[in-house]
Structures are given as C-alpha cells and as structure tokens.
Design an enzyme around this catalytic site. Structure first.
Site, PDB file in Angstrom:
ATOM      1  N   GLU A   1      93.718  63.477 204.680  1.00  0.00           N
ATOM      2  CA  GLU A   1      92.312  63.110 204.905  1.00  0.00           C
ATOM      3  C   GLU A   1      91.417  63.592 203.763  1.00  0.00           C
ATOM      4  O   GLU A   1      90.336  63.065 203.548  1.00  0.00           O
ATOM      5  CB  GLU A   1      91.813  63.662 206.248  1.00  0.00           C
ATOM      6  CG  GLU A   1      91.741  65.180 206.385  1.00  0.00           C
ATOM      7  CD  GLU A   1      93.051  65.817 206.865  1.00  0.00           C
ATOM      8  OE1 GLU A   1      94.116  65.202 206.691  1.00  0.00           O
ATOM      9  OE2 GLU A   1      92.990  66.947 207.399  1.00  0.00           O
TER      10      GLU A   1
ATOM     11  N   ASP B   1      80.292  69.494 202.195  1.00  0.00           N
ATOM     12  CA  ASP B   1      79.512  68.534 201.407  1.00  0.00           C
ATOM     13  C   ASP B   1      80.299  68.008 200.216  1.00  0.00           C
ATOM     14  O   ASP B   1      80.120  66.868 199.796  1.00  0.00           O
ATOM     15  CB  ASP B   1      78.209  69.175 200.905  1.00  0.00           C
ATOM     16  CG  ASP B   1      77.130  69.102 201.971  1.00  0.00           C
ATOM     17  OD1 ASP B   1      77.015  68.042 202.613  1.00  0.00           O
ATOM     18  OD2 ASP B   1      76.434  70.106 202.183  1.00  0.00           O
TER      19      ASP B   1
ATOM     20  N   LYS C   1      52.882  65.990 208.491  1.00  0.00           N
ATOM     21  CA  LYS C   1      52.462  67.367 208.165  1.00  0.00           C
ATOM     22  C   LYS C   1      53.612  68.259 207.677  1.00  0.00           C
ATOM     23  O   LYS C   1      53.470  68.941 206.648  1.00  0.00           O
ATOM     24  CB  LYS C   1      51.760  67.996 209.381  1.00  0.00           C
ATOM     25  CG  LYS C   1      51.191  69.382 209.130  1.00  0.00           C
ATOM     26  CD  LYS C   1      49.965  69.378 208.235  1.00  0.00           C
ATOM     27  CE  LYS C   1      48.744  68.960 209.016  1.00  0.00           C
ATOM     28  NZ  LYS C   1      47.567  68.698 208.208  1.00  0.00           N
ATOM     29  N   PRO C   2      54.760  68.283 208.391  1.00  0.00           N
ATOM     30  CA  PRO C   2      55.842  69.146 207.882  1.00  0.00           C
ATOM     31  C   PRO C   2      56.243  68.781 206.453  1.00  0.00           C
ATOM     32  O   PRO C   2      56.549  69.666 205.642  1.00  0.00           O
ATOM     33  CB  PRO C   2      56.994  68.886 208.862  1.00  0.00           C
ATOM     34  CG  PRO C   2      56.361  68.344 210.093  1.00  0.00           C
ATOM     35  CD  PRO C   2      55.133  67.607 209.650  1.00  0.00           C
TER      36      PRO C   2
ATOM     37  N   HIS D   1      97.193  67.503 204.043  1.00  0.00           N
ATOM     38  CA  HIS D   1      95.965  66.995 204.664  1.00  0.00           C
ATOM     39  C   HIS D   1      95.537  65.744 203.898  1.00  0.00           C
ATOM     40  O   HIS D   1      94.622  65.817 203.059  1.00  0.00           O
ATOM     41  CB  HIS D   1      94.849  68.041 204.596  1.00  0.00           C
ATOM     42  CG  HIS D   1      95.011  69.164 205.569  1.00  0.00           C
ATOM     43  ND1 HIS D   1      94.721  69.027 206.910  1.00  0.00           N
ATOM     44  CD2 HIS D   1      95.447  70.430 205.399  1.00  0.00           C
ATOM     45  CE1 HIS D   1      94.947  70.180 207.524  1.00  0.00           C
ATOM     46  NE2 HIS D   1      95.402  71.044 206.637  1.00  0.00           N
TER      47      HIS D   1
ATOM     48  N   GLY E   1      73.168  66.042 201.800  1.00  0.00           N
ATOM     49  CA  GLY E   1      74.490  65.831 201.195  1.00  0.00           C
ATOM     50  C   GLY E   1      74.751  64.356 200.957  1.00  0.00           C
ATOM     51  O   GLY E   1      75.227  63.967 199.880  1.00  0.00           O
TER      52      GLY E   1
ATOM     53  N   CYS F   1      99.422  68.273 209.202  1.00  0.00           N
ATOM     54  CA  CYS F   1      99.593  69.713 209.021  1.00  0.00           C
ATOM     55  C   CYS F   1     100.151  70.370 210.290  1.00  0.00           C
ATOM     56  O   CYS F   1     101.350  70.299 210.522  1.00  0.00           O
ATOM     57  CB  CYS F   1      98.290  70.345 208.545  1.00  0.00           C
ATOM     58  SG  CYS F   1      98.608  71.875 207.654  1.00  0.00           S
TER      59      CYS F   1
ATOM     60  N   GLY G   1      70.184  69.648 207.760  1.00  0.00           N
ATOM     61  CA  GLY G   1      71.010  68.726 208.524  1.00  0.00           C
ATOM     62  C   GLY G   1      70.439  67.326 208.639  1.00  0.00           C
ATOM     63  O   GLY G   1      70.783  66.594 209.555  1.00  0.00           O
TER      64      GLY G   1
ATOM     65  N   GLU H   1      66.670  82.642 201.030  1.00  0.00           N
ATOM     66  CA  GLU H   1      67.970  82.581 200.354  1.00  0.00           C
ATOM     67  C   GLU H   1      68.026  81.610 199.175  1.00  0.00           C
ATOM     68  O   GLU H   1      68.774  81.819 198.237  1.00  0.00           O
ATOM     69  CB  GLU H   1      69.037  82.111 201.352  1.00  0.00           C
ATOM     70  CG  GLU H   1      69.403  83.119 202.393  1.00  0.00           C
ATOM     71  CD  GLU H   1      70.589  82.622 203.205  1.00  0.00           C
ATOM     72  OE1 GLU H   1      71.405  83.466 203.571  1.00  0.00           O
ATOM     73  OE2 GLU H   1      70.693  81.407 203.447  1.00  0.00           O
TER      74      GLU H   1
ATOM     75  N   GLY I   1      95.269  72.574 212.614  1.00  0.00           N
ATOM     76  CA  GLY I   1      94.670  73.611 213.433  1.00  0.00           C
ATOM     77  C   GLY I   1      95.376  74.936 213.228  1.00  0.00           C
ATOM     78  O   GLY I   1      96.350  75.034 212.477  1.00  0.00           O
TER      79      GLY I   1
HETATM   80  N1  GLN Z   1      98.463  76.766 211.420  1.00  0.00           N
HETATM   81  C1  GLN Z   1      99.345  76.063 210.545  1.00  0.00           C
HETATM   82  C2  GLN Z   1      99.696  76.872 209.306  1.00  0.00           C
HETATM   83  O1  GLN Z   1      98.959  77.754 208.934  1.00  0.00           O
HETATM   84  C3  GLN Z   1      98.772  74.715 210.159  1.00  0.00           C
HETATM   85  C4  GLN Z   1      97.507  74.812 209.379  1.00  0.00           C
HETATM   86  C5  GLN Z   1      96.711  73.539 209.367  1.00  0.00           C
HETATM   87  O2  GLN Z   1      96.897  72.678 210.220  1.00  0.00           O
HETATM   88  N2  GLN Z   1      95.811  73.405 208.417  1.00  0.00           N
HETATM   89  O3  GLN Z   1     100.682  76.633 208.681  1.00  0.00           O
END
Ligand code: GLN
Length: 578
Positions: free
Chosen positions: A535, A78, A195-196, A533, A25, A393, A21, A155, A366
């Site tokens: 973004e 990333d 040191k690290p 999306h 990236g 979305c 962290g 890993e 969401g």
């Molecule tokens: N939950 C909504 C769907 O599955 C929107 C998904 C999202 O916002 N990425 O369609």
C-alpha cells in the site's frame, strides 16, 4: 547565518489557519502535482513541529498511520499523500521535526563543535532548520514546504521564522506563501464566517508573512460577499483567493484548483512558464470512476483498532484504503470498505459467515495479540470459501499460521509475537533480528524500507507485477517497503510448500537466508499475501498490482453473485473514509 546565496529553487510555503485537519496536506500535494504536470522537477517537504524524532513511536489511533519511506524512515502520513499525488519516492529527510533539530544541535554542542559559543535559538536552531530545508530542496526547481499545525501555535513559530530567514537569504521572488484556512458555517447562524480567517491572516502577518494565496476550505464554495471581506482584510489580489469546498474525493482537489487556474497563477507569481502542456485527462477519468462509479465492490477490512471509533480506524489503515481506491479507479469500479472488528469472530464465531457478503477481504498489518484468533478464523473462512483475499504483513504471517494449523495439522503453530513459548514458531525472530532486539532500543529492530524480492516465474504475483510494469524481468525482482520485526521461519518453508502453499517471492539476506516475501494459493479465486506493505507504493495514477489483482477478483466474484449496490450508501461511506 550566511551571505546571499545563488538559488535555483522556488519555494511554496503552505501554512494553516483556524484549525488543523482541514486539508493542508492535500493542498500541498495538489500544488506539487500541478507543478509536476507543468514539467517542473518538484519535491514536497513536511515540517512537523512535535518533539518526537520521527513518527515511529506515535500511536496510530492518535496520529494516523505511520508512513514508511523507501529509505526506511517512519514518517508522518502526509508524506504518503504527497507520494500518492506526485508519483515519486520522497525520502525521510523531507520530514523535519522539532526533535530532529534540537537533537542535532545538542549533539553538536556536546561534541564541542560550537567552540565555546552560547548555543541559542537564533542563530543555531534557525540555521539548522534552514539547512535541512535547503538540503531537501537541493536539485529541485520547486519545493513545496508544508508547516504542520496552525499559525499561532507556539510550536510552529520557529519554522515560520526560519522560512522568513531563508526568504531573506534566497530572495523574496523565490517564495510564495499559501495560507490554507477554514470558513465555518455555525448551525445556529447558518452563515459562512470569515472572522477566524481574518485572525489567521493577522497571526501570520506577525511573523512577517503576508499570504500571496489563500485557500478557503469550507463546506460549500466561497461566495462574493465572503470573498470581498477576505480581500479587504488580507490586501490580497482578488484572483489569488482559491475556493476549496468539500469534495467527494481528495483526488478532485487538483482539478478544482486547475479550474480556478491556481497552477498558472503560481507560475506567474514566480515569472515561470509551463515547461510542458499539462494533461489532466487520465487523472480526470480516474476521479470520475471514484466519484461516479457504475459498480461498487465491497471489501471487508479485518481491523484491530476499531475500539477507538471509526475515524481513528480508517486513518490507521489510510494507505490501504487509498490503494484499494486507486485499484478501483483502474478497474473502473468504486470500492466500499466494510470495517470488521476481528474480535467479533472470537466472541461470536457464527458471525464469520458475514464474510460471504464481501466481494473480497483484506487482513492488513498490525502488532500484538488483540483480535489475532479472529483474523486467523477469517483467513480460514475465505480460504475455504474461495473469497478473494489479500494479506498484508501481519496478514501474511497469519495466513502462514492458519495454513500450518489447518492444512499441515500443526495445531499449535503460531507467531512468537503472540505465543513466545509455542513449540511450532512458524513466524519467528531470525538471529540477526534477535541480536538487534537484545542490543538496541525498540525502534532499531525492525526491517524497514524498500527491499527487493525475487519472484517465481509464472506465479500469480509475478504476472500481476509484470502487467503493472513493476517487474524487473532481467532478474525477476520487485521492490516493496517493509515495517516488521518477525519473519517466516525458514525451518517450516518446505513443509508448507509440500502441503500446497506457494511462496512466490523471497528476499535473500547477506548471510544467504531467504526471507519469504509473497505467498499464494493455486485453485483459489485470489489468495495472495505479502510480508511487505504494498500500500505504500500505490499511487493514484499508478496503482499497486496486488491491489489491482484483488479488486479484479472482487469484481469477478460480484459478477457471479450479481449483488446490487446502493449508490447512496456508497457515497456516504466514501466521505466518512476521507
Ligand atoms: N507484528 C508483525 C511484525 O512485527 C507485523 C508488522 C506489521 O504488520 N507491520 O513482524
């Protein structure tokens, strides 16, 4: 394992020491950007040592946002950083996980492809890792490979081993090893400790790797005493220690590297000369607008994951924050993101008036039912009060629900994601998706990756994409990435349109169904939403048009309201975001 192969790709391997962290990236992305700026065909590869096959099922509050590639991969974020820096689509095959390696090898074993051999870590697992890296690097002059985690983790040992094997196979002259390390300044000592880092160098050497470059992350710049200690410990060319103190913006990092001639040093390590003159002026100007803005707009982000604390929340919406920042740099304003918990509007309905203090509002993507009524109230408020709004979305779907309820008078309109029994499912699962839901596992039921949308001539959305040079004028199409399961129910489209909602773009499925992709309102400062999306397709030097539209509208609103901004607060919030 194979005989020595002819190879035209140079590999830069980036591994991390001390803690994760600290910006591996961003270092990887910045190295890629430098090579691109010198004219080299460059790609970036991320190795994630976890067992998950991909990031699709990872909890965003734990691992940050899930990044979606153009070819529909659900990937570690990333890759998003890489795309934002080098302005290129990076395919899913550039993200390699332990899960993919073992699954492939075990599937092959089950199919009898190893003809009775004992299948082992060496050579089978190592071969598979090496093959995947070579495949992702094919056709590129430079491949920068980031190994996730920290040197010394159990890993990531197989990957270090595989890269060492590749190096032997392809020739050491084609490889440069970069160790990104961290130099803490413990409060009670008040001195930067090496040191690290020394231990990380030793751990790396146990894998046969001596770093050619060490990038020293720290709160402040590396001084000569620390520099000397690291040189002595690593037997490294003193010029190849790069200081990377904290910056206000990640986009400063390539400039910081260039000041130390890191790019040139990497080129000479490979005996390469620049293919073109690097021109950083545009990048520099954009960074300037982010770091020292004359004006700042406040964008309210109506989120859901706030329960896990601010840091998780910002990471869950990382790409949205960056897209806003990119648009801000383009519009020559800083962007301050105001985190707003959607549930607050459910618990204290009067608090919604606080949205007036925002210059614009974003309702991002969401899943699930938490905070949904709060988000719908927020959309209602910004629609009625002419506050610029961008829905992404889920934000798009909820804008449809809100419009159906408030304007069309369908009071029980809903998405079936929240209310499976609603009599008015304006957002629903379409038949094709339903078959997938019935037939397959969770991951396979989403619309994922890049899809084309045909835009309505003269719409706000079409105008923005056209200005941003992203509209194919011959057929009025644009491409954006998707990650969702539900769609606008075609049954309600004409009703909503008659009530004034403009669907300004759609995707036509093979069966002829039109999937609504964009919506907008006329007679509003800025009210735009998309099922996609956008973004995921915003790059630092080429922001996404929808975010530019939102930030422009925010700036206009602010000019009208003449809100004063506090530069100190802005800088503090910016550091917290990154
Ligand atoms: N939950 C909504 C769907 O599955 C929107 C998904 C999202 O916002 N990425 O369609």
């Amino acid at each position: 394992m194979h005989a020595k192969e002819k190879n035209n790709t140079r590999f830069v391997v980036v591994s991390g020491g001390v803690i994760s962290g600290v910006g591996k990236g961003v270092t990887t992305a910045s190295i890629g950007k430098m090579f691109k700026e010198y004219g080299f065909k460059t790609t970036l590869i991320k190795i994630d040592p976890y067992i998950n096959y991909d990031a699709g099922t990872l909890r965003p509050t734990e691992h940050g946002e899930v990044w979606v590639t153009e070819d529909g991969g659900e990937i570690d974020q990333d890759l998003g950083t890489y795309e934002r820096f080098i302005d290129a689509d990076i395919p899913r095959l550039n993200n390699i996980t332990t899960g993919q390696i073992y699954k492939t090898v075990i599937d092959r074993e089950r199919n009898g492809e190893y003809l009775g051999q004992t299948v082992q870590f060496i050579p089978h697992i190592i071969d598979e890792v090496a093959e995947r890296i070579k495949k992702a690097a094919e056709g590129y002059e430079i491949a920068v490979v980031e190994i996730g985690g920290t040197v010394g983790d159990y890993e990531n040992a197989p990957f270090l081993y595989a890269l060492k094997f590749l190096e032997r196979d392809l020739g050491a002259r084609s490889f440069a090893h970069v160790l990104v390390t961290y130099l803490p300044v413990p409060n009670h000592i008040g001195e930067m400790k090496t040191k690290p880092t020394q231990q990380a160098i030793r751990l790396l050497s146990e894998h046969g790797v001596v770093p050619d470059f060490i990038v020293c992350r720290s709160e402040s710049a590396l001084d000569s005493v620390r520099h000397k200690k690291i040189v002595e410990c690593a037997h490294i060319n003193p010029d190849n220690i790069i200081s990377a103190p904290n910056a206000h913006s990640v986009y400063e990092i390539p400039l910081m590297f260039q000041e130390q001639r890191f790019g040139e040093k990497l080129l000479s390590h490979f005996d390469l000369s620049p293919l073109k003159n690097a021109d950083w002026s545009d990048w520099q100007e954009r960074v300037h607008h982010i770091v020292s803005p004359q004006k700042v707009v406040r964008i309210g982000m109506i989120g859901k994951y706030i329960d896990s604390g601010n840091y998780s929340l910002t990471d869950s919406y990382l790409s949205v924050c960056h897209a806003l920042m990119h648009a801000g740099a383009e519009c020559k304003v800083g962007v301050e993101v105001v985190w707003i918990d959607a549930k607050k509007f459910e618990q204290e309905p009067d608090s919604i008036a606080m949205l007036n203090t925002c210059d614009a509002v974003v309702v991002p993507g969401g899943f699930g039912s938490q905070g949904i009524e709060g988000k719908i109230s927020a959309i209602s408020y910004v629609r009625a009060n002419n506050i610029p709004f961008l829905g992404l979305c889920y934000g798009f779907q909820l804008a449809v629900v809100e419009y159906a309820r408030s304007v069309c008078g369908i009071s029980d309109a809903h998405t079936i994601e929240v209310d499976a029994d609603t009599l008015n499912p304006v957002i629903t699962v379409l038949p094709l998706q339903k078959d997938l839901l019935n037939a397959s596992a969770y991951g396979g039921t989403m619309r994922l990756g890049g899809y084309a949308a045909t835009l309505k001539e003269g719409s706000v959305v079409a105008t923005l994409y056209d200005r941003g040079n992203r509209l194919d004028r011959t057929n009025m199409t644009v491409w954006e990435r998707h990650r969702h399961r539900y769609e606008v129910n075609p049954f309600y489209v004409s009703l909503l349109e008659k009530a004034g909602l403009v669907f300004s773009g759609f995707n036509e499925r093979e069966d002829g169904t039109q999937l609504m992709e964009f919506l907008e309102l006329q007679e509003h400062a800025f009210f735009v939403a998309t099922q996609a999306h956008p973004e995921f397709k915003s790059r630092f030097a080429r922001p996404n048009p929808l975010f530019i539209g939102l930030v422009q509208a925010a700036r206009e609103r602010q000019q009208q309201a003449s809100i004063v901004y506090n530069a100190q607060l802005y800088k503090a919030s910016m550091v917290a975001q990154l």
